[in-house]
Design an enzyme around this catalytic site. Structure first.
Site, PDB file in Angstrom:
ATOM      1  N   LYS A   1      38.945  34.637  35.394  1.00  0.00           N
ATOM      2  CA  LYS A   1      38.437  36.021  35.356  1.00  0.00           C
ATOM      3  C   LYS A   1      37.415  36.188  34.213  1.00  0.00           C
ATOM      4  CE  LYS A   1      42.695  37.428  37.562  1.00  0.00           C
ATOM      5  NZ  LYS A   1      43.672  38.453  37.842  1.00  0.00           N
TER       6      LYS A   1
ATOM      7  N   HIS B   1      38.741  39.364  46.378  1.00  0.00           N
ATOM      8  CA  HIS B   1      39.787  39.507  45.359  1.00  0.00           C
ATOM      9  C   HIS B   1      40.090  40.988  45.130  1.00  0.00           C
ATOM     10  CE1 HIS B   1      41.900  39.319  41.538  1.00  0.00           C
ATOM     11  NE2 HIS B   1      42.161  38.057  41.843  1.00  0.00           N
TER      12      HIS B   1
ATOM     13  N   GLU C   1      40.536  42.621  42.570  1.00  0.00           N
ATOM     14  CA  GLU C   1      39.752  43.239  41.498  1.00  0.00           C
ATOM     15  C   GLU C   1      38.321  43.545  41.956  1.00  0.00           C
ATOM     16  OE1 GLU C   1      40.766  40.333  38.486  1.00  0.00           O
ATOM     17  OE2 GLU C   1      42.825  41.013  38.730  1.00  0.00           O
TER      18      GLU C   1
ATOM     19  N   GLY D   1      49.223  40.003  38.047  1.00  0.00           N
ATOM     20  CA  GLY D   1      49.172  40.288  36.612  1.00  0.00           C
ATOM     21  C   GLY D   1      50.340  41.076  36.067  1.00  0.00           C
TER      22      GLY D   1
ATOM     23  N   ASN E   1      41.944  30.965  38.213  1.00  0.00           N
ATOM     24  CA  ASN E   1      40.988  32.075  38.122  1.00  0.00           C
ATOM     25  C   ASN E   1      40.989  32.615  36.695  1.00  0.00           C
ATOM     26  OD1 ASN E   1      39.397  34.304  38.479  1.00  0.00           O
ATOM     27  ND2 ASN E   1      40.830  35.424  39.795  1.00  0.00           N
TER      28      ASN E   1
ATOM     29  N   GLU F   1      47.531  37.537  48.255  1.00  0.00           N
ATOM     30  CA  GLU F   1      47.773  38.078  46.924  1.00  0.00           C
ATOM     31  C   GLU F   1      48.203  39.530  47.048  1.00  0.00           C
ATOM     32  OE1 GLU F   1      45.780  35.790  43.564  1.00  0.00           O
ATOM     33  OE2 GLU F   1      44.342  37.273  44.227  1.00  0.00           O
TER      34      GLU F   1
ATOM     35  N   SER G   1      50.927  36.499  39.841  1.00  0.00           N
ATOM     36  CA  SER G   1      51.938  36.209  38.820  1.00  0.00           C
ATOM     37  C   SER G   1      52.582  34.823  38.933  1.00  0.00           C
ATOM     38  CB  SER G   1      53.020  37.294  38.806  1.00  0.00           C
ATOM     39  OG  SER G   1      52.471  38.522  38.390  1.00  0.00           O
TER      40      SER G   1
ATOM     41  N   GLY H   1      46.114  33.243  37.924  1.00  0.00           N
ATOM     42  CA  GLY H   1      45.253  33.989  37.007  1.00  0.00           C
ATOM     43  C   GLY H   1      45.706  33.755  35.576  1.00  0.00           C
ATOM     44  N   GLY H   2      46.408  34.729  35.019  1.00  0.00           N
ATOM     45  CA  GLY H   2      46.815  34.744  33.609  1.00  0.00           C
ATOM     46  C   GLY H   2      47.295  33.404  33.055  1.00  0.00           C
TER      47      GLY H   2
END
Ligand code: PGA
Length: 237
Positions: free
Chosen positions: A10, A87, A89, A162, A8, A156, A198, A219-220
């Protein structure tokens, strides 16, 4: 069957950076168990290179006067296979379970594979199962369960996204069993369950040992092609 790795991206990377990213991941020769979810405007770069692609959100109507929206019908017709829904977010920006439910339904009806994200906040941690249960009930309400072979549940925990903390393997395993058996009992189906929050190139070695999960939402760490490659290699080996 290989476990899924959903990247992802983002709202990250400018045009030059995403073109570099494509160039770099092309060197890694990923299989289609790796799904890339770029910012919408970059999706065609990945489709052109034959990646399995997911869109980060969708609207539930098929067409019409909905400025700024994309429909599952349109996405599927482009060759976009997956959609991320629910999600944290998106929930943070006010998407409630009612809206998510409409999107889940419309996406499945239009043949997309839905990655439905559920998760509790830090404050809700002690009653996580109840929270997840409630999200599942609302997000899947009245959806034809014959379409659930295209449904993937992504657990999640919102407190783990994150910030470099993950639940213990035992905690993830317990939730995986709980969610899977809840859905099995309700729909008599074995639904795929993945973990996100994470996940990185270091903790993947440990997380991979959780037998009850079918993949990871990253993600990150997925923004760095080398880190993503390391994650994919651990998952595939
Ligand atoms: P993270 O994000 O890997 O940066 O925690 C995961 C996600 O938001 O899907």
């Amino acid at each position: 069957m290989k476990k899924l790795v959903i990247a992802n991206l983002k709202m990250n990377l400018n045009n030059d950076e995403i073109l570099d990213y494509v160039k770099e991941i092309n060197k890694k020769h990923f299989d289609n168990n790796v799904v890339i979810c770029p910012t919408d405007i970059y999706i065609s770069y990945f489709l052109k290179q034959k990646y399995a692609v997911g869109i980060q959100n969708i609207f539930y109507e098929e067409k019409g006067a909905y400025t700024g929206k994309t429909s599952p019908l349109q996405a599927y017709s482009m060759g976009i296979e997956y959609v991320l829904l629910g999600h944290s977010e998106r929930r943070y920006f006010g998407e409630n379970d009612d809206l998510i439910n409409k999107k889940v339904n419309s996406s499945l009806v239009n043949k997309m594979k839905v990655i439905l994200c559920i998760g509790e906040t830090k404050e809700e941690r002690s009653k996580a199962k109840e929270v997840l249960n409630n999200q599942l009930d609302k997000d899947l309400a009245s959806v034809d369960s014959r379409l659930f072979n295209n449904l993937i549940i992504a657990y999640e925990p919102r407190w783990a996204i994150g910030n470099n903390i993950t639940p213990s393997n035992e905690e993830i395993d317990e939730i995986a069993h709980y969610v899977k058996s809840y859905l099995k009992q309700k729909y008599d189906l074995d639904i795929k369950f993945i973990y996100g929050g994470s996940v990185n190139e270091n903790n993947i070695i440990n997380l991979k040992s959780i037998a009850s999960i079918n993949g990871f939402l990253v993600g990150g760490a997925s923004l760095n092609p080398d880190k993503l490659d390391k994650i994919v290699k651990v998952v595939n080996n």
